[in-house]
Scaffold this motif. Sequence first.
Motif, mmCIF file in Angstrom:
data_model
loop_
_atom_site.group_PDB
_atom_site.id
_atom_site.type_symbol
_atom_site.label_atom_id
_atom_site.label_comp_id
_atom_site.label_asym_id
_atom_site.label_seq_id
_atom_site.Cartn_x
_atom_site.Cartn_y
_atom_site.Cartn_z
ATOM 1 N N MET A 1 37.184 45.061 62.140
ATOM 2 C CA MET A 1 37.788 44.419 60.972
ATOM 3 C C MET A 1 36.840 43.338 60.443
ATOM 4 N N LEU A 2 36.644 43.324 59.127
ATOM 5 C CA LEU A 2 35.728 42.371 58.502
ATOM 6 C C LEU A 2 36.397 40.992 58.399
ATOM 7 N N THR A 3 35.737 39.965 58.971
ATOM 8 C CA THR A 3 36.240 38.593 58.863
ATOM 9 C C THR A 3 35.365 37.833 57.869
ATOM 10 N N ILE A 4 36.016 37.308 56.829
ATOM 11 C CA ILE A 4 35.259 36.597 55.794
ATOM 12 C C ILE A 4 35.468 35.097 55.993
ATOM 13 N N PRO A 5 34.376 34.328 56.172
ATOM 14 C CA PRO A 5 34.532 32.872 56.340
ATOM 15 C C PRO A 5 35.107 32.235 55.073
ATOM 16 N N ARG A 6 35.920 31.183 55.259
ATOM 17 C CA ARG A 6 36.579 30.512 54.125
ATOM 18 C C ARG A 6 36.047 29.081 53.991
ATOM 19 N N ILE A 7 35.750 28.685 52.758
ATOM 20 C CA ILE A 7 35.354 27.292 52.499
ATOM 21 C C ILE A 7 36.351 26.696 51.496
ATOM 22 N N GLU A 8 36.685 25.433 51.712
ATOM 23 C CA GLU A 8 37.708 24.799 50.872
ATOM 24 C C GLU A 8 37.209 23.476 50.304
ATOM 25 N N ASP A 9 37.827 23.079 49.169
ATOM 26 C CA ASP A 9 37.530 21.786 48.525
ATOM 27 C C ASP A 9 36.031 21.594 48.302
ATOM 28 N N ASP A 39 21.945 31.604 48.745
ATOM 29 C CA ASP A 39 22.613 32.334 47.669
ATOM 30 C C ASP A 39 23.779 33.110 48.277
ATOM 31 N N VAL A 40 24.978 32.892 47.763
ATOM 32 C CA VAL A 40 26.161 33.516 48.362
ATOM 33 C C VAL A 40 27.037 34.172 47.295
ATOM 34 N N ALA A 41 27.867 35.138 47.741
ATOM 35 C CA ALA A 41 28.889 35.738 46.877
ATOM 36 C C ALA A 41 30.214 35.065 47.202
ATOM 37 N N VAL A 42 30.982 34.716 46.153
ATOM 38 C CA VAL A 42 32.237 33.976 46.338
ATOM 39 C C VAL A 42 33.406 34.833 45.861
ATOM 40 N N LEU A 43 34.448 34.940 46.703
ATOM 41 C CA LEU A 43 35.607 35.779 46.385
ATOM 42 C C LEU A 43 36.848 34.931 46.152
ATOM 43 N N HIS A 44 37.716 35.426 45.276
ATOM 44 C CA HIS A 44 39.016 34.788 45.023
ATOM 45 C C HIS A 44 39.933 35.142 46.192
ATOM 46 N N PRO A 45 40.666 34.162 46.767
ATOM 47 C CA PRO A 45 41.463 34.447 47.972
ATOM 48 C C PRO A 45 42.554 35.496 47.779
ATOM 49 N N GLU A 46 43.006 35.714 46.527
ATOM 50 C CA GLU A 46 44.082 36.677 46.288
ATOM 51 C C GLU A 46 43.574 38.036 45.819
ATOM 52 N N HIS A 47 42.258 38.166 45.634
ATOM 53 C CA HIS A 47 41.695 39.434 45.122
ATOM 54 C C HIS A 47 40.430 39.799 45.903
ATOM 55 N N ILE A 48 40.515 39.685 47.233
ATOM 56 C CA ILE A 48 39.326 39.895 48.072
ATOM 57 C C ILE A 48 38.826 41.331 47.984
ATOM 58 N N SER A 49 39.732 42.314 48.057
ATOM 59 C CA SER A 49 39.289 43.728 48.073
ATOM 60 C C SER A 49 38.618 44.100 46.757
ATOM 61 N N ASP A 50 39.145 43.621 45.636
ATOM 62 C CA ASP A 50 38.552 43.906 44.322
ATOM 63 C C ASP A 50 37.118 43.366 44.268
ATOM 64 N N ALA A 63 25.453 36.746 51.622
ATOM 65 C CA ALA A 63 26.494 36.197 52.506
ATOM 66 C C ALA A 63 27.771 36.058 51.669
ATOM 67 N N ILE A 64 28.930 36.403 52.250
ATOM 68 C CA ILE A 64 30.194 36.439 51.495
ATOM 69 C C ILE A 64 31.114 35.334 52.001
ATOM 70 N N TYR A 65 31.726 34.611 51.040
ATOM 71 C CA TYR A 65 32.713 33.573 51.379
ATOM 72 C C TYR A 65 33.914 33.720 50.468
ATOM 73 N N GLU A 66 35.091 33.367 51.017
ATOM 74 C CA GLU A 66 36.252 33.192 50.128
ATOM 75 C C GLU A 66 36.521 31.695 50.027
ATOM 76 N N THR A 67 37.098 31.276 48.878
ATOM 77 C CA THR A 67 37.390 29.850 48.683
ATOM 78 C C THR A 67 38.868 29.680 48.353
ATOM 79 N N ASP A 68 39.285 28.416 48.311
ATOM 80 C CA ASP A 68 40.639 28.139 47.804
ATOM 81 C C ASP A 68 40.618 28.342 46.284
#
Length: 504
Positions: A1-9, A39-50, A63-68
Amino acid sequence: MLTIPRIEDVDLEPLWIDDIDHRLSMKHYLLFAKYRDSDVAVLHPEHISDGLNHLARLGLDYAIYETDIESYERLRNKFMELLTGNEFAQMESASEDIFEAESDLLEFIQNSQNLLDSESSAPVIKLVNSLFFQAIKKGASDIHIESHENRGEVRFRIDGALKKHIDLDRRIASLAINRIKVISNLDISEKRVPQDGRTQVSISGKTIDVRVSILPTYYGERVVMRILMQSEHIPSLQSLGFAEDTTAQFYKLLTHSHGMILVTGPTGSGKSTTLHSFLQHVASPDKNIITIEDPVEYNAQNINQIQVNEKVGLTFAAGLRSILRQDPDVVMVGEIRDKETAQIAVQASLTGHLMLSTLHTNDSTSSITRLMDMGVESYLISSTLLGVLAQRLARRLCPECKSPVMLTKDKIEGTALKEGQVYYEAVGCVACDFTGYNGRQAVGELFIIDDSVKEMMHKGFNDHEIREELKRRGMKTISDRLAEMMLSGDTSYEEALRVGLMDG
């Protein structure tokens, strides 16, 4: 299972990659940014698969991150500004397109459409509209657009401090300034002399007045736009933010039918707002209230306002003379700048008018010396002056992120602060747009000219001696008020020091 690190604020800077259709990526909730020098790719927390699917289609290895959501939206807004700039740069490459853009601008003004409904207009209009919208949303009082050697820069003044909003290409900044000139009825072809104008913008059905000042600098023009308030935005006496005892004294002062009330303080300390609050408090259908201001900052509906125009000889003194022939009950003069205005103002106070005005002095008691320097006799000052309010605006700490701190002995020395007390410092978070502060509070010292002060003036006391005597009797100074704000955790040591903690 792919775990995507999350960064906030976080406040990320956009990464512009020329080969990518960023508008399409945004539709798929995928953004690119700089994070910790990578250089990173940033994902919306509610639309990660898209976002992941679109990144896979692009075939990029980042490198992939999701944010708040707030951090994502902040980055998305920066991309929107970049996209607008790019569209604009492409448009300006052809002179015919520029001509069409100019005609679009004129059509925009003639139709005076709402800013939020102008999605289909030229990119320059979108850019300027976006600046107005963002400034009002963030509570800015001024918008600065500056031209530097290799770039343009936009900054907002929020809570009295300038904060960078966005960098622009120099040519785009120049064309945005042209757009502002058009809507302010200024001369687009004149780039060598300063120009001043006014315009109105409509946002969400509300009309906002904007004062525009254009100045030629070494690398091109710069523009400052002051967002002016309408009468419905004038705060009441209670909501100005002064201490309760000071507000109670305002009410007593404003019951007088004649005499002079002065407000002092540096530029940007809220003097005009306080004066207009006073006027709104005394305004009633049976009173004739006339003001002369430079400029008219609040457009109030229930008072008569005159704009100073020195080119045609309408100075404060000339305007004040004319006002006194208009049978006024209450007169407000924007500023007492010279001997002539001071003497007419004092005479008006003596002859049955309530006179409100401002002076530039550091504290309330210095106003006596200032008026005497302008040639007003001491006995006239004691007969007419009711009270002097010296005020400042101190930024309030953000309640979400302020952090406790102990102050060192050398910082406390010479102030009304106590050793061993917990104070607070600014940190910065999403809620305060990473400034550490949220809003401002008025702090002031009120100098009431009562019989004891008149007696001291009669005996020849200077303003310093009067001040020391009043402090002994319990007058709260600006320094005391700032110390109170620090004790209650409302402001920081650095902000109190900037505003006047050491002024005594």
